[in-house]
Design a protein around this motif. Structure first.
Motif, PDB file in Angstrom:
ATOM      1  N   PHE A 133      10.878  77.101  76.083  1.00 56.81           N
ATOM      2  CA  PHE A 133      10.359  77.433  74.760  1.00 56.81           C
ATOM      3  C   PHE A 133       8.870  77.137  74.582  1.00 56.81           C
ATOM      4  CE2 PHE A 133      14.843  76.187  74.314  1.00 56.81           C
ATOM      5  CZ  PHE A 133      15.376  77.364  73.799  1.00 56.81           C
ATOM      6  N   GLY A 134       8.218  76.631  75.620  1.00 58.63           N
ATOM      7  CA  GLY A 134       6.810  76.320  75.474  1.00 58.63           C
ATOM      8  C   GLY A 134       6.613  74.976  74.795  1.00 58.63           C
ATOM      9  N   ILE A 135       5.437  74.812  74.180  1.00 58.01           N
ATOM     10  CA  ILE A 135       5.090  73.520  73.573  1.00 58.01           C
ATOM     11  C   ILE A 135       5.015  73.629  72.050  1.00 58.01           C
ATOM     12  CG2 ILE A 135       3.879  72.658  75.601  1.00 58.01           C
ATOM     13  CD1 ILE A 135       1.269  73.559  74.287  1.00 58.01           C
ATOM     14  N   GLY A 136       5.730  74.597  71.485  1.00 60.32           N
ATOM     15  CA  GLY A 136       5.725  74.772  70.037  1.00 60.32           C
ATOM     16  C   GLY A 136       6.724  73.850  69.353  1.00 60.32           C
ATOM     17  N   GLU A 137       7.241  74.312  68.218  1.00 59.40           N
ATOM     18  CA  GLU A 137       8.175  73.516  67.432  1.00 59.40           C
ATOM     19  C   GLU A 137       9.594  73.585  67.977  1.00 59.40           C
ATOM     20  OE1 GLU A 137       7.519  71.588  64.416  1.00 59.40           O
ATOM     21  OE2 GLU A 137       5.657  71.721  65.525  1.00 59.40           O
ATOM     22  N   GLU A 138       9.941  74.648  68.693  1.00 60.23           N
ATOM     23  CA  GLU A 138      11.331  74.840  69.122  1.00 60.23           C
ATOM     24  C   GLU A 138      11.863  73.696  69.976  1.00 60.23           C
ATOM     25  OE1 GLU A 138       8.996  77.078  69.352  1.00 60.23           O
ATOM     26  OE2 GLU A 138       9.612  78.780  68.110  1.00 60.23           O
ATOM     27  N   PRO A 139      11.144  73.230  71.024  1.00 55.97           N
ATOM     28  CA  PRO A 139      11.724  72.129  71.820  1.00 55.97           C
ATOM     29  C   PRO A 139      11.907  70.843  71.033  1.00 55.97           C
ATOM     30  CG  PRO A 139       9.473  72.579  72.510  1.00 55.97           C
ATOM     31  CD  PRO A 139       9.872  73.694  71.602  1.00 55.97           C
ATOM     32  N   LYS A 140      11.023  70.566  70.096  1.00 63.10           N
ATOM     33  CA  LYS A 140      11.154  69.337  69.302  1.00 63.10           C
ATOM     34  C   LYS A 140      12.405  69.397  68.428  1.00 63.10           C
ATOM     35  CE  LYS A 140       6.105  68.946  69.072  1.00 63.10           C
ATOM     36  NZ  LYS A 140       5.858  70.171  69.862  1.00 63.10           N
ATOM     37  N   ILE A 141      12.599  70.533  67.748  1.00 65.17           N
ATOM     38  CA  ILE A 141      13.750  70.678  66.853  1.00 65.17           C
ATOM     39  C   ILE A 141      15.051  70.706  67.649  1.00 65.17           C
ATOM     40  CG2 ILE A 141      14.841  72.224  65.190  1.00 65.17           C
ATOM     41  CD1 ILE A 141      12.027  73.035  64.294  1.00 65.17           C
ATOM     42  N   LEU A 142      15.050  71.394  68.787  1.00 67.75           N
ATOM     43  CA  LEU A 142      16.264  71.479  69.586  1.00 67.75           C
ATOM     44  C   LEU A 142      16.628  70.130  70.208  1.00 67.75           C
ATOM     45  CD1 LEU A 142      15.832  74.925  71.373  1.00 67.75           C
ATOM     46  CD2 LEU A 142      17.432  74.322  69.554  1.00 67.75           C
ATOM     47  N   LEU A 143      15.646  69.345  70.597  1.00 66.83           N
ATOM     48  CA  LEU A 143      15.948  68.010  71.126  1.00 66.83           C
ATOM     49  C   LEU A 143      16.574  67.124  70.054  1.00 66.83           C
ATOM     50  CD1 LEU A 143      12.866  67.226  73.399  1.00 66.83           C
ATOM     51  CD2 LEU A 143      15.248  67.385  74.117  1.00 66.83           C
ATOM     52  N   LEU A 146      20.769  71.419  62.024  1.00 66.04           N
ATOM     53  CA  LEU A 146      21.334  72.257  63.077  1.00 66.04           C
ATOM     54  C   LEU A 146      22.367  71.493  63.900  1.00 66.04           C
ATOM     55  CD1 LEU A 146      21.315  74.897  64.709  1.00 66.04           C
ATOM     56  CD2 LEU A 146      19.386  73.985  66.015  1.00 66.04           C
ATOM     57  N   GLY A 147      22.038  70.277  64.317  1.00 69.03           N
ATOM     58  CA  GLY A 147      22.963  69.501  65.138  1.00 69.03           C
ATOM     59  C   GLY A 147      24.212  69.085  64.375  1.00 69.03           C
ATOM     60  N   THR A 148      24.056  68.693  63.112  1.00 66.86           N
ATOM     61  CA  THR A 148      25.209  68.260  62.321  1.00 66.86           C
ATOM     62  C   THR A 148      26.155  69.417  62.028  1.00 66.86           C
ATOM     63  OG1 THR A 148      23.888  66.499  61.300  1.00 66.86           O
ATOM     64  CG2 THR A 148      25.899  67.156  60.168  1.00 66.86           C
ATOM     65  N   ALA A 149      25.600  70.571  61.644  1.00 64.79           N
ATOM     66  CA  ALA A 149      26.451  71.727  61.354  1.00 64.79           C
ATOM     67  C   ALA A 149      27.234  72.150  62.589  1.00 64.79           C
ATOM     68  CB  ALA A 149      25.588  72.876  60.844  1.00 64.79           C
ATOM     69  N   THR A 150      26.568  72.211  63.744  1.00 59.26           N
ATOM     70  CA  THR A 150      27.257  72.590  64.974  1.00 59.26           C
ATOM     71  C   THR A 150      28.313  71.561  65.360  1.00 59.26           C
ATOM     72  OG1 THR A 150      25.188  73.610  65.701  1.00 59.26           O
ATOM     73  CG2 THR A 150      26.908  73.361  67.338  1.00 59.26           C
ATOM     74  N   GLY A 151      27.985  70.273  65.228  1.00 61.60           N
ATOM     75  CA  GLY A 151      28.950  69.231  65.563  1.00 61.60           C
ATOM     76  C   GLY A 151      30.171  69.250  64.661  1.00 61.60           C
ATOM     77  N   LEU A 152      29.973  69.521  63.371  1.00 60.44           N
ATOM     78  CA  LEU A 152      31.106  69.574  62.450  1.00 60.44           C
ATOM     79  C   LEU A 152      32.010  70.766  62.750  1.00 60.44           C
ATOM     80  CD1 LEU A 152      29.401  68.642  59.055  1.00 60.44           C
ATOM     81  CD2 LEU A 152      31.046  67.273  60.322  1.00 60.44           C
ATOM     82  N   VAL A 153      31.408  71.935  62.984  1.00 59.78           N
ATOM     83  CA  VAL A 153      32.206  73.135  63.241  1.00 59.78           C
ATOM     84  C   VAL A 153      33.027  72.976  64.516  1.00 59.78           C
ATOM     85  CG1 VAL A 153      32.080  75.586  63.811  1.00 59.78           C
ATOM     86  CG2 VAL A 153      30.702  74.673  61.951  1.00 59.78           C
ATOM     87  N   LEU A 154      32.374  72.578  65.603  1.00 59.28           N
ATOM     88  CA  LEU A 154      33.093  72.425  66.867  1.00 59.28           C
ATOM     89  C   LEU A 154      34.059  71.241  66.825  1.00 59.28           C
ATOM     90  CD1 LEU A 154      30.333  73.218  69.528  1.00 59.28           C
ATOM     91  CD2 LEU A 154      32.098  74.723  68.595  1.00 59.28           C
ATOM     92  N   GLY A 155      33.691  70.176  66.099  1.00 55.38           N
ATOM     93  CA  GLY A 155      34.580  69.029  65.991  1.00 55.38           C
ATOM     94  C   GLY A 155      35.872  69.370  65.262  1.00 55.38           C
ATOM     95  N   PHE A 181      26.183  65.322  69.388  1.00 50.49           N
ATOM     96  CA  PHE A 181      27.329  64.668  70.011  1.00 50.49           C
ATOM     97  C   PHE A 181      27.911  63.519  69.178  1.00 50.49           C
ATOM     98  CE2 PHE A 181      25.605  66.825  73.769  1.00 50.49           C
ATOM     99  CZ  PHE A 181      26.766  67.442  74.218  1.00 50.49           C
ATOM    100  N   PRO A 182      27.120  62.654  68.512  1.00 47.32           N
ATOM    101  CA  PRO A 182      27.757  61.660  67.645  1.00 47.32           C
ATOM    102  C   PRO A 182      28.592  62.292  66.534  1.00 47.32           C
ATOM    103  CG  PRO A 182      25.487  61.043  68.074  1.00 47.32           C
ATOM    104  CD  PRO A 182      25.653  62.426  68.612  1.00 47.32           C
ATOM    105  N   VAL A 183      28.099  63.373  65.946  1.00 42.67           N
ATOM    106  CA  VAL A 183      28.862  64.034  64.880  1.00 42.67           C
ATOM    107  C   VAL A 183      30.113  64.688  65.454  1.00 42.67           C
ATOM    108  CG1 VAL A 183      28.776  65.834  63.117  1.00 42.67           C
ATOM    109  CG2 VAL A 183      26.786  64.389  63.515  1.00 42.67           C
ATOM    110  N   TYR A 184      29.971  65.345  66.586  1.00 43.42           N
ATOM    111  CA  TYR A 184      31.116  66.024  67.206  1.00 43.42           C
ATOM    112  C   TYR A 184      32.216  65.023  67.572  1.00 43.42           C
ATOM    113  CZ  TYR A 184      33.872  68.134  70.956  1.00 43.42           C
ATOM    114  OH  TYR A 184      34.904  68.558  71.748  1.00 43.42           O
ATOM    115  N   LEU A 185      31.865  63.952  68.261  1.00 44.21           N
ATOM    116  CA  LEU A 185      32.868  62.986  68.704  1.00 44.21           C
ATOM    117  C   LEU A 185      33.554  62.303  67.530  1.00 44.21           C
ATOM    118  CD1 LEU A 185      31.013  61.350  71.726  1.00 44.21           C
ATOM    119  CD2 LEU A 185      32.952  62.908  71.820  1.00 44.21           C
ATOM    120  N   ASN A 186      32.776  61.912  66.526  1.00 38.20           N
ATOM    121  CA  ASN A 186      33.388  61.248  65.376  1.00 38.20           C
ATOM    122  C   ASN A 186      34.249  62.206  64.563  1.00 38.20           C
ATOM    123  OD1 ASN A 186      31.368  59.210  66.150  1.00 38.20           O
ATOM    124  ND2 ASN A 186      31.893  58.270  64.210  1.00 38.20           N
TER     125      ASN A 186
END
Length: 297
Positions: A155-165, A110-119, A172-177
């Motif tokens: 999001f509570g204490i489920g899987e969502e906060p872990k994945i989003l963090l 999720l983070g890499t795809a978003t960073g590449l698109v916006l980058g 940001f490393p992918v976006y900046l580079n």
């Protein structure tokens, strides 16, 4: 006086094959030396990265055996290995590893795809840079691990906060580079591509992407390390499995061997991720001189 022929031990003249062997010895010495000289650099490259880890393991073992380090501070390697085999026998170790790998894969994707698109959008488009870059730079200055309470509230204490963090730490490393790599492409190459009639997407595919790829892959490689660091904290958020939960539960039970086991598992997972990234770099950047395998002398 005529020259006397050579005789064998039985007093008979040597055969043709024996004469050939006697008069034309095979030059095995220089060939063997050259072969050893070719193998030495490859052996050094294969064994060199393991010198420091093996030395650290030896020092760890010696200090544990001699009692310099107390088992409550740092248990011996055998104790850590025994803790791992005990957890593997019950199936808990495999479950923890698979859970952590799943969280890393989802958050990293999720983070890499978003960073590449916006980058690519910010790097290739001036309006996108004006609209997005300053806001993203403001968000980048916020430590993403400081958002843990907010993530739990949302999001509570489920899987969502872990994945989003993990995704936020990866983004940001992918976006900046990506932005840096796109802007680092030689403008003359883009101008040359336009003169040949290449459209916008062809310029991105054939010129911008290959030129920015080394910098983008460096950002992806760095973001993998950030993802594992983030997961260490994310898995302490009321988790019931994962490597982070193993370390948290071992701390409460005063099991130092399991805590060290969790640290070793994180290190091995990071090593594997870095190894896979290097393989991708070698395959994708075969055309780049800095990523070619050194040829044998």
């Amino acid at each position: 006086m005529p020259e006397q022929p050579l005789l064998t031990k039985d007093g008979e003249p040597p055969s043709v094959s024996e004469q050939g062997r006697g008069t034309a010895p095979r030059p095995t010495g220089p060939r063997t030396t050259r072969r050893i000289a070719r193998l030495l650099p490859h052996t050094g490259r294969a064994l060199g990265p393991w010198v420091v880890p093996l030395l650290a393991l030896v020092v760890w073992q010696v200090t544990a055996q001699t009692g310099v380090l107390s088992p409550s501070v740092l248990p011996a390697p055998q104790a850590v290995l025994r803790a791992g085999t005990d957890l593997a026998a019950t199936g808990d170790l495999q479950r923890y590893l698979l859970t952590s790998l799943r969280r890393i894969a989802q958050g990293f994707a999720l983070g890499t795809a978003t960073g590449l698109v916006l980058g690519f959008a910010v790097g290739m488009s001036k309006p996108a840079e004006v609209l997005l870059d300053r806001s993203l730079q403001m968000v980048r200055t916020i430590p993403h691990l400081a958002l843990v309470p907010l993530m739990i509230a949302w999001f509570g204490i489920g899987e969502e906060p872990k994945i989003l963090l993990v995704a936020l730490g990866t983004f940001f490393p992918v976006y900046l580079n990506t932005v840096t790599g796109i802007r680092g492409v030689d403008p003359k190459l883009l101008q040359l591509g336009r003169s040949y009639g290449l459209g916008r997407w062809a310029l991105v595919r054939d010129i911008a992407v290959p030129g920015a790829l080394p910098t983008i892959l460096a950002g992806i490689r760095y973001s993998l390390g950030v993802a594992w660091i983030t997961l260490v904290v994310a898995e302490t958020i009321s988790a019931s499995d994962g490597i982070g939960y193993l370390a948290q539960d071992a701390r409460q039970m005063l099991r130092t061997d399991q805590i060290v086991l969790a640290i070793v598992l994180y290190a091995l997972a990071g090593l594997l991720a870095d190894f896979l990234t290097k393989l991708i770099e070698r395959r994708v950047l075969r055309w780049h001189p800095n990523y070619r395998r050194p040829s044998a002398p």
